[in-house]
Design a protein around this motif. Sequence first.
Motif, mmCIF file in Angstrom:
data_model
loop_
_atom_site.group_PDB
_atom_site.id
_atom_site.type_symbol
_atom_site.label_atom_id
_atom_site.label_comp_id
_atom_site.label_asym_id
_atom_site.label_seq_id
_atom_site.Cartn_x
_atom_site.Cartn_y
_atom_site.Cartn_z
ATOM 1 N N THR A 77 36.343 32.344 38.357
ATOM 2 C CA THR A 77 37.346 32.117 39.095
ATOM 3 C C THR A 77 37.646 31.292 39.102
ATOM 4 N N LEU A 81 41.675 29.620 37.086
ATOM 5 C CA LEU A 81 42.604 29.102 37.973
ATOM 6 C C LEU A 81 42.594 27.714 37.456
ATOM 7 N N PRO A 84 44.667 30.867 33.172
ATOM 8 C CA PRO A 84 44.569 32.354 33.411
ATOM 9 C C PRO A 84 44.789 33.233 32.086
ATOM 10 N N HIS A 85 44.453 32.499 31.068
ATOM 11 C CA HIS A 85 44.467 33.780 29.947
ATOM 12 C C HIS A 85 43.152 34.126 29.582
ATOM 13 N N LYS A 110 47.056 37.601 30.850
ATOM 14 C CA LYS A 110 47.572 37.095 31.808
ATOM 15 C C LYS A 110 46.970 36.960 32.965
ATOM 16 N N ALA A 111 45.780 36.499 33.940
ATOM 17 C CA ALA A 111 45.639 37.157 35.021
ATOM 18 C C ALA A 111 46.252 35.886 36.085
ATOM 19 N N GLU A 112 46.594 36.574 37.093
ATOM 20 C CA GLU A 112 47.519 36.402 38.146
ATOM 21 C C GLU A 112 46.503 36.664 39.826
ATOM 22 N N ALA A 113 46.190 35.897 40.545
ATOM 23 C CA ALA A 113 46.181 36.440 41.826
ATOM 24 C C ALA A 113 46.863 37.652 42.638
ATOM 25 N N PRO A 115 50.002 39.219 44.114
ATOM 26 C CA PRO A 115 51.140 38.913 45.096
ATOM 27 C C PRO A 115 50.893 39.916 46.543
ATOM 28 N N TRP A 145 42.927 40.101 42.284
ATOM 29 C CA TRP A 145 43.668 39.628 41.670
ATOM 30 C C TRP A 145 44.046 40.475 39.941
ATOM 31 N N ASN A 148 47.436 41.400 34.292
ATOM 32 C CA ASN A 148 48.517 41.379 32.474
ATOM 33 C C ASN A 148 48.864 41.457 31.643
#
Length: 268
Positions: A77, A81, A84-85, A110-113, A115, A145, A148
């Motif tokens: 994690t 932060l 994100p790759h 590409k990771a993201e929290a 929404p 998370w 994408n």
Amino acid sequence: MTEQRQHAYTTETEDPNPAPETSYAERARTMLSLNQVGVLSTHSNKCEGFPFGSTMPYALDDAGRPLFLISAMAMHTKNLLANPHASLFVTVLEAQSDPLGAGRMTLIGKAEAVPKDDLAAARAAYLARHENAKYYVDFADFSFWRLNPVDLYFVGGFGVMGWVENSDFEQAVPDPLAETAAGILEHMNKDHAPAMIDIARHEKGIAASEAKMTAVDRLGFDLRLKTPERVRSVRIGFPNEVRSSDECRKALVAIAKRARSESAPEAS
């Protein structure tokens, strides 16, 4: 364009009568749906320039994107932060199988929290796959998370590999036999080995002493055959696409009956 190499997991490239096969995108989507754990590789924040691998349970959202429930204290994690790759590696490895011959894939993205508007759906999808997560899903330091997809590399076994376009992956759906394929293989290999030997002789002209079904999908199935010369593998197509285990059973029965009846005069 995606490289569409027309041979299945273990089928021979010199087959003069190749059978239809599912695309790499569909096989990858099926593999993701059947598994629950992969290896998440992130960029190490401590050791700059080096990858950091973590065992990672996952679920999938409606678009096929991997969902993770991760703790703020976890190293991956902290890595995400900062960068994100990432990539998710998933494999299908059965007991006593060759790991280099097993299907596997690497999903790069590409990771993201997740929404806020998608959190309820992500929570439901994750708990449906990982029921034990209910004991910590609401802890303050855990969050959802998603990865994408940007690109995907698929390996279906020896000599079967290629990149899958993200657009093809997004449009792919799991094979309709995905959940029942293991049971079909077990049943055929346990109870119908002689029938598969007949099918190999009739469909491919191969006289085998042993036959094992190694894969099955909506378009056909793969047989691994033992002959006096070597072990060889072939792909045999269904007369029509099958969408359920019952349709698959009927198609296999019809193929076996045809092989047996049309081979009978030669055996007499």
